[in-house]
Design a protein around this motif. Structure first.
Motif, short mmCIF file in Angstrom:
data_model
loop_
_atom_site.label_atom_id
_atom_site.label_comp_id
_atom_site.label_asym_id
_atom_site.label_seq_id
_atom_site.Cartn_x
_atom_site.Cartn_y
_atom_site.Cartn_z
N VAL A 64 0.75 -1.17 0.18
CA VAL A 64 0.17 0.10 0.05
C VAL A 64 1.04 1.41 0.14
CG1 VAL A 64 -1.88 1.37 1.34
CG2 VAL A 64 -1.98 -1.24 1.18
N TYR A 65 0.82 2.00 -1.02
CA TYR A 65 1.30 3.50 -1.00
C TYR A 65 0.45 4.44 -0.55
CZ TYR A 65 4.42 0.35 -4.02
OH TYR A 65 4.72 -0.69 -4.49
N ILE A 66 0.82 5.43 0.36
CA ILE A 66 -0.12 6.54 0.68
C ILE A 66 0.51 7.82 0.49
CG2 ILE A 66 -1.44 7.61 2.68
CD1 ILE A 66 -1.57 4.54 3.54
N TYR A 116 4.55 3.56 3.13
CA TYR A 116 4.78 2.47 2.40
C TYR A 116 4.26 1.33 3.30
CZ TYR A 116 6.85 -1.73 0.17
OH TYR A 116 6.74 -3.05 -0.18
N CYS A 144 -7.86 0.87 3.62
CA CYS A 144 -7.42 2.14 3.11
C CYS A 144 -8.54 3.25 3.50
CB CYS A 144 -6.88 2.08 1.74
SG CYS A 144 -5.59 1.20 1.49
N ALA A 195 -5.47 5.27 5.28
CA ALA A 195 -5.27 6.44 5.05
C ALA A 195 -6.42 7.54 5.44
CB ALA A 195 -5.38 6.43 3.30
N GLU A 203 -5.30 12.37 2.01
CA GLU A 203 -4.25 11.37 1.33
C GLU A 203 -5.08 10.46 0.30
OE1 GLU A 203 -1.52 10.14 5.36
OE2 GLU A 203 -3.82 9.44 4.95
N TYR A 214 -4.33 6.89 -1.92
CA TYR A 214 -3.64 5.75 -1.81
C TYR A 214 -3.56 4.81 -2.95
CZ TYR A 214 -8.35 3.56 -1.45
OH TYR A 214 -9.70 3.26 -1.64
N ASP A 215 -2.61 3.78 -3.26
CA ASP A 215 -2.57 2.86 -4.41
C ASP A 215 -2.02 1.69 -3.63
OD1 ASP A 215 -2.94 2.94 -7.03
OD2 ASP A 215 -1.09 4.78 -7.02
N LEU A 216 -2.81 0.57 -4.29
CA LEU A 216 -2.27 -0.68 -3.63
C LEU A 216 -2.07 -1.92 -4.67
CD1 LEU A 216 -5.42 -2.55 -4.10
CD2 LEU A 216 -5.98 -1.07 -2.18
#
Lengths: 236, 81
Positions: B6-8, B42, B63, B68, B73, B75-77
């Motif tokens: 997960v990218y925040i 991350y 998320c 998030a 924010e 997010y990408d996952l």
């Protein structure tokens, strides 16, 4: 009036609030452990400052899922008075009981000092005893007080009188120079639409006795007691 | 078992004080080609199950609810089963 001071793991202003409500204001006050879900009998719930759950993930993010918070949501929906101070404010934001979100101070430093805040509305239960644009000298102590809120939401909040306090100069002028943390439009405290939920970064409980350098926090407590029809102790 | 990342990141338009400070530090080291820098989070997760689509949906909920803050924010996952 019966107050409940919630203790989360990592709360550290709970005793100060308990002391001011009980000893200075002479009110009935009890601690509420964060795993308790019974708020019956309380007139006002206070979420104190501190570092609940070590501020892990985001300030207030984990405390929001403590069992007590479901009850606080119901308590607020039923019209109960709720005040969140500093970390308590951050928790109310994460819980969605107040609009907006908190970010790191723009200076990236923890700030602990007296600030001046201006009362932006006297139409809330928390400021009904203040005069218009009264300046209160109350300390802040935080690393995440940089209040952010989407533009459209902020415009609606302003129309509804939900912006309650702004950082200002001692002479009540609001400008970037007197913004300690980068908060949008110098916002230091906001309330919900109904006005029964207040969140603020400054600590009124640290400015409620002359020995501590300011009694301006009493303006908030006195307003609340007045609003709730409680006789205000003569000392105030 | 599935592995997820997960990218925040802060939303566009949100000022990132840490990112700005790190950017200045890089510039002071002579890395003038750096034009912008934003700090994010991350996270690595291990998930039980093999239903990629289902796990992505669940992780998206996580998320939205906790990982998030959708006000500030994005997010990408990614899920590998």
């Amino acid at each position: 009036m019966r107050f409940g001071v919630v203790i989360f793991p990592g709360s550290n202003c709970d005793h100060d609030c308990f002391y001011v409500l009980g000893e200075v204001l002479n009110q009935d006050v009890k601690y509420v452990w964060h795993q308790s879900t019974d708020l019956s009998g309380f007139d006002c719930i206070l979420l104190p400052g501190g570092f609940s759950y070590g501020d892990y993930l985001r300030t207030g993010a984990v405390a929001h899922f403590s069992p007590v918070m479901k009850s606080v949501e119901r308590f607020a929906a039923d019209g109960g008075m709720v005040i969140g101070i500093c970390n308590g404010f951050q928790i109310l934001l994460e819980a969605g009981l107040l609009p907006g979100a908190m970010m790191r101070n723009t200076g990236l430093k923890f700030i602990c000092r007296f600030v001046d805040i201006r009362v932006e509305t006297t139409s809330t239960p928390w400021t009904c005893g203040a005069y218009e644009h009264q300046v209160l000298r109350i300390p802040i102590a935080h690393n995440e007080g940089n209040y952010q809120v989407p533009y459209q939401t902020l415009e609606e909040m302003k129309l509804r009188g939900q912006v309650v306090f702004r950082y200002c100069s001692p002479a009540s002028s609001v400008s970037g120079e007197f913004n300690p943390n980068g908060a949008t439009e110098n916002i230091a405290g906001v309330c919900n639409r109904e006005g029964n939920v207040l969140g603020l970064m400054p600590h009124p409980e640290r400015a409620s006795e002359a020995e501590l350098g300011s009694t301006d926090g009493l303006v908030i407590w006195r307003s609340l007691l007045d609003h709730c029809g409680v006789e205000v102790p003569t000392i105030l | 078992m599935a592995r997820a990342r997960v990218y925040i990141t802060y939303k566009e338009g949100i000022l990132d004080p840490q990112g700005k400070t790190i950017l200045r530090a890089l510039k002071s080291l002579g890395y003038d080609e750096v034009e912008n820098l934003r700090v994010g989070k991350y996270m690595e997760l291990e998930l039980a199950g093999t239903d990629k689509e289902g796990l992505e949906k669940r992780l998206g909920e996580m998320c939205e609810k906790l990982l998030a803050n959708p006000i500030i924010e994005d997010y990408d996952l990614e899920v590998d089963v």
